[in-house]
Design a protein around this motif. Structure first.
Motif, PDB file in Angstrom:
ATOM      1  N   ILE A  84       0.842  -1.196   0.000  1.00 59.13           N
ATOM      2  CA  ILE A  84       0.000   0.000   0.000  1.00 59.13           C
ATOM      3  C   ILE A  84       0.874   1.242   0.000  1.00 59.13           C
ATOM      4  CG2 ILE A  84      -1.527   1.375   1.488  1.00 59.13           C
ATOM      5  CD1 ILE A  84      -2.950  -1.236   2.248  1.00 59.13           C
ATOM      6  N   SER A  85       1.852   1.224   0.858  1.00 58.23           N
ATOM      7  CA  SER A  85       2.716   2.387   0.996  1.00 58.23           C
ATOM      8  C   SER A  85       3.494   2.669  -0.283  1.00 58.23           C
ATOM      9  CB  SER A  85       3.620   2.145   2.208  1.00 58.23           C
ATOM     10  OG  SER A  85       4.897   2.590   2.014  1.00 58.23           O
ATOM     11  N   LYS A  86       3.939   1.612  -0.936  1.00 54.53           N
ATOM     12  CA  LYS A  86       4.679   1.782  -2.185  1.00 54.53           C
ATOM     13  C   LYS A  86       3.786   2.361  -3.284  1.00 54.53           C
ATOM     14  CE  LYS A  86       6.338  -0.053  -6.235  1.00 54.53           C
ATOM     15  NZ  LYS A  86       7.365  -1.038  -6.366  1.00 54.53           N
ATOM     16  N   ASN A  87       2.568   1.877  -3.346  1.00 53.19           N
ATOM     17  CA  ASN A  87       1.624   2.384  -4.337  1.00 53.19           C
ATOM     18  C   ASN A  87       1.308   3.869  -4.122  1.00 53.19           C
ATOM     19  OD1 ASN A  87       0.167   0.424  -6.368  1.00 53.19           O
ATOM     20  ND2 ASN A  87       0.740  -0.800  -4.598  1.00 53.19           N
ATOM     21  N   PHE A  88       1.157   4.258  -2.868  1.00 50.08           N
ATOM     22  CA  PHE A  88       0.925   5.666  -2.562  1.00 50.08           C
ATOM     23  C   PHE A  88       2.100   6.516  -3.008  1.00 50.08           C
ATOM     24  CE2 PHE A  88      -2.412   4.877   0.741  1.00 50.08           C
ATOM     25  CZ  PHE A  88      -3.341   5.690   0.147  1.00 50.08           C
ATOM     26  N   GLU A  89       3.263   6.027  -2.672  1.00 57.94           N
ATOM     27  CA  GLU A  89       4.455   6.795  -2.986  1.00 57.94           C
ATOM     28  C   GLU A  89       4.548   7.033  -4.493  1.00 57.94           C
ATOM     29  OE1 GLU A  89       8.153   8.332  -3.524  1.00 57.94           O
ATOM     30  OE2 GLU A  89       8.075   6.189  -3.972  1.00 57.94           O
ATOM     31  N   ASP A  90       4.253   6.008  -5.249  1.00 55.48           N
ATOM     32  CA  ASP A  90       4.300   6.114  -6.706  1.00 55.48           C
ATOM     33  C   ASP A  90       3.362   7.194  -7.236  1.00 55.48           C
ATOM     34  OD1 ASP A  90       6.239   4.403  -7.397  1.00 55.48           O
ATOM     35  OD2 ASP A  90       4.933   2.761  -8.006  1.00 55.48           O
ATOM     36  N   ILE A  91       2.138   7.134  -6.762  1.00 57.30           N
ATOM     37  CA  ILE A  91       1.149   8.094  -7.252  1.00 57.30           C
ATOM     38  C   ILE A  91       1.532   9.519  -6.879  1.00 57.30           C
ATOM     39  CG2 ILE A  91      -1.220   8.908  -6.953  1.00 57.30           C
ATOM     40  CD1 ILE A  91      -2.101   6.039  -6.778  1.00 57.30           C
ATOM     41  N   PHE A  92       1.887   9.726  -5.635  1.00 63.62           N
ATOM     42  CA  PHE A  92       2.155  11.091  -5.193  1.00 63.62           C
ATOM     43  C   PHE A  92       3.476  11.629  -5.733  1.00 63.62           C
ATOM     44  CE2 PHE A  92      -1.398  10.173  -2.541  1.00 63.62           C
ATOM     45  CZ  PHE A  92      -2.045  11.402  -2.474  1.00 63.62           C
ATOM     46  N   PHE A  93       4.387  10.737  -5.997  1.00 64.02           N
ATOM     47  CA  PHE A  93       5.617  11.169  -6.658  1.00 64.02           C
ATOM     48  C   PHE A  93       5.282  11.745  -8.031  1.00 64.02           C
ATOM     49  CE2 PHE A  93       9.164  10.144  -9.571  1.00 64.02           C
ATOM     50  CZ  PHE A  93      10.155  10.920  -8.982  1.00 64.02           C
ATOM     51  N   SER A  94       4.401  11.075  -8.728  1.00 60.63           N
ATOM     52  CA  SER A  94       4.063  11.532 -10.076  1.00 60.63           C
ATOM     53  C   SER A  94       3.294  12.856 -10.037  1.00 60.63           C
ATOM     54  CB  SER A  94       3.244  10.470 -10.810  1.00 60.63           C
ATOM     55  OG  SER A  94       1.928  10.439 -10.315  1.00 60.63           O
ATOM     56  N   LYS A  95       2.733  13.186  -8.887  1.00 60.64           N
ATOM     57  CA  LYS A  95       2.022  14.467  -8.749  1.00 60.64           C
ATOM     58  C   LYS A  95       2.894  15.503  -8.028  1.00 60.64           C
ATOM     59  CE  LYS A  95      -2.111  12.553  -9.842  1.00 60.64           C
ATOM     60  NZ  LYS A  95      -2.739  12.776 -11.145  1.00 60.64           N
ATOM     61  N   ASN A  96       4.175  15.193  -7.917  1.00 59.01           N
ATOM     62  CA  ASN A  96       5.109  16.109  -7.264  1.00 59.01           C
ATOM     63  C   ASN A  96       4.892  16.352  -5.777  1.00 59.01           C
ATOM     64  OD1 ASN A  96       5.706  17.176 -10.243  1.00 59.01           O
ATOM     65  ND2 ASN A  96       7.368  17.613  -8.810  1.00 59.01           N
ATOM     66  N   TYR A  97       4.470  15.328  -5.113  1.00 61.75           N
ATOM     67  CA  TYR A  97       4.376  15.407  -3.660  1.00 61.75           C
ATOM     68  C   TYR A  97       5.434  14.508  -3.035  1.00 61.75           C
ATOM     69  CZ  TYR A  97      -0.133  17.801  -3.589  1.00 61.75           C
ATOM     70  OH  TYR A  97      -1.137  18.715  -3.715  1.00 61.75           O
ATOM     71  N   ASN A  98       5.834  14.872  -1.839  1.00 58.84           N
ATOM     72  CA  ASN A  98       6.660  13.962  -1.056  1.00 58.84           C
ATOM     73  C   ASN A  98       5.802  13.369   0.042  1.00 58.84           C
ATOM     74  OD1 ASN A  98       8.973  16.197  -1.831  1.00 58.84           O
ATOM     75  ND2 ASN A  98       9.600  14.061  -1.899  1.00 58.84           N
ATOM     76  N   ILE A  99       6.278  12.250   0.550  1.00 64.08           N
ATOM     77  CA  ILE A  99       5.518  11.563   1.588  1.00 64.08           C
ATOM     78  C   ILE A  99       6.329  11.406   2.860  1.00 64.08           C
ATOM     79  CG2 ILE A  99       4.526   9.338   2.210  1.00 64.08           C
ATOM     80  CD1 ILE A  99       3.288   9.102  -0.340  1.00 64.08           C
TER      81      ILE A  99
END
Lengths: 297, 297
Positions: free
Chosen positions: B38-53
């Motif tokens: 789950i965490s990896k999937n979130f990171e992927d999506i938000f990275f592509s939207k220019n967010y950090n986690i």
DNA sequence: ATGAAAGCGCTAACAC
DNA sequence: GTGTTAGCGCTTTCAT
């Protein structure tokens, strides 16, 4: 003045203090269990020291790693821990030159002078070689990393030396570059056995791959460990759970994370860059069900 | 003026803009493969939207969760995604009242009005019940969560209904609360079989537990699926790798993460709190080796 | 259009 | 010791 539920804006304070209390962690892939474990251990330690962690997955893509590094720097993290995605080091050098402490884990990048915490790769190979020859195995298949690298070369060297000590010469024909994945492990194990029917043991570059090898051997009717012993490297969670449970050499996650955290925290406190550190940590043999003494003669 | 390697200080900008471009993610435990995924999937999506986690592990400890929430708020994250550690919701209500968008994943907290993205727990049970009875199984052991909860109750209800549709009455004697872990799975499976020798199938609360059950059955000489069929819930990475590979009901990780990300991003853009959303996503049956039609009569 | 200035919310330095 | 102020590095607003 304060209505009960006030929370300070740490951004403002950080801007002033030039300390954010957050550190960056870049790993290749959080769905790789070894890295997930490393990441969890880091989070635990830094949580207890009142730091937050910004994680980034590089997916082994250097462009992503560079972008993450840029972000982390712009967000003024106090330090960075990373498992490098490649053998490129220039971008890492740059962020370090900008005054951000960086500790690298797992892999060394040639020509890059930073702090390193590494497993003893030579020992991975040496321990495996010693153990397998000690069980009487002489014809041992070796599944190597897809593109041999610094660490895989060290592992092979250790393995070779252990065999030599047992009076066995390492046979290059028993080596196949079988990548790191489960599927490639299954495939490569089958190929190795077909190539050399005398093989009684298999040593693989990592656990996932070794598990795949067991599956591959099963599929062609070979029993593990009855017909072929199999061992890997890492000791990820699956390895103890698998049937048969996997003999392996534990990647010293906790020790490495502890050490890396200590070094990073030191660097944050004391930003004077003295000599870089390079800590190498010994792995440990974990004997389980997937290996047994040789039975064939 | 700029010496080639300039990087802007995002802290200053964030202070001004009241947008940090970082979001918080709180999960119980990154070494649980489902959460790591789950965490990896979130990171992927938000990275592509220019967010950090910023990630935090609560370790199922409410105190840690509260502390993480405080930190995230002080660091002015633009939004928070979390898998709640407990059934407490007061601290979550507070951060939401402070204007931080929060989306909860996986579990509902009674009385807490926020956005939720949940798997269809009833379906987990229903699908399993339908499939197992369809294979002819009538005496089915059920390993329940250690302390039954909202989601485990739903699962059991679905299972019961499916059995009823097949004309089989759910036998409470075939239920044991076997926790969530591998070891407890092994232990509980053995107990269930000893309690009722007629059992030909086992359904477990999650995959790790089901895998443990397989091991436990093996240990007392029972073959899976020959003697007993076993199935779980989640479809974590090990499940396809295990021998036998595990029949399971896939936890819709990607779909849930996509949906949760979409909702969160919406809330960030449009902070007007309209009606809360509750999205429920259907899981999917994955048939593998650990189940087979009934053979005993 | 381009440039100067105010201000985000804190902390550290300074004055009293 | 207590209270006030300057300033961190940007963005945004306002004036030119």
């Amino acid at each position: 003045m304060d209505e009960l539920d006030y929370q300070p804006n740490l951004l403002a304070g950080s801007l002033r203090k030039k300390k954010t209390g957050t550190i960056g962690l870049i790993i290749p892939d959080n769905s790789n269990m070894l890295y997930a474990d490393i990441s969890k251990n880091f989070e635990d330690i830094f949580f207890s020291k009142n730091y937050n962690i910004i994680v980034g997955n590089s997916a082994y893509i250097i462009k992503r790693e560079i972008e993450h590094l840029k972000n982390l720097r712009s967000k003024m993290v106090d330090g960075i821990l990373m498992i490098p995605a490649s053998t490129e080091g220039e971008h890492i050098e740059r962020i370090r030159a900008a005054g951000v402490p960086v500790v690298l884990l797992d892999r060394k990048i040639m020509g890059l002078e930073v702090d390193y915490v590494l497993p003893d790769n030579y020992q991975f190979g040496y321990i495996a070689g010693k153990y397998l020859t000690g069980l009487g195995h002489k014809d041992i298949g070796y599944i190597d990393r897809f593109q041999p690298h610094y660490h895989s070369i060290e592992r092979k060297k250790g393995f070779k030396d252990a065999l030599a000590e047992g009076g066995i010469t390492f046979d290059d024909d028993n080596v196949l570059e079988g990548g790191l994945s489960y599927d490639r492990g299954a495939e490569t194990a089958k190929k190795l056995i077909q190539k050399n029917k005398k093989i009684t043991a298999l040593f693989s570059f990592n656990d996932i791959n070794a598990l795949g090898a067991i599956r591959g051997l099963n599929d062609i009717g070979l029993k593990v460990p009855g017909d072929v012993s199999v061992m890997g490297i890492d000791d990820i969670a699956i390895s103890s759970i698998f049937i048969p449970s996997l003999t392996t050499i534990r990647y010293p996650v906790k020790e490495m994370v502890d050490e890396a955290s200590r070094i990073l925290l030191d660097r944050i406190k004391q930003p004077v860059f003295k000599k870089n550190k390079e800590v190498v940590i010994k792995p440990e043999l974990i004997i389980r069900e997937s290996t047994s003494p040789i039975t064939k003669t």
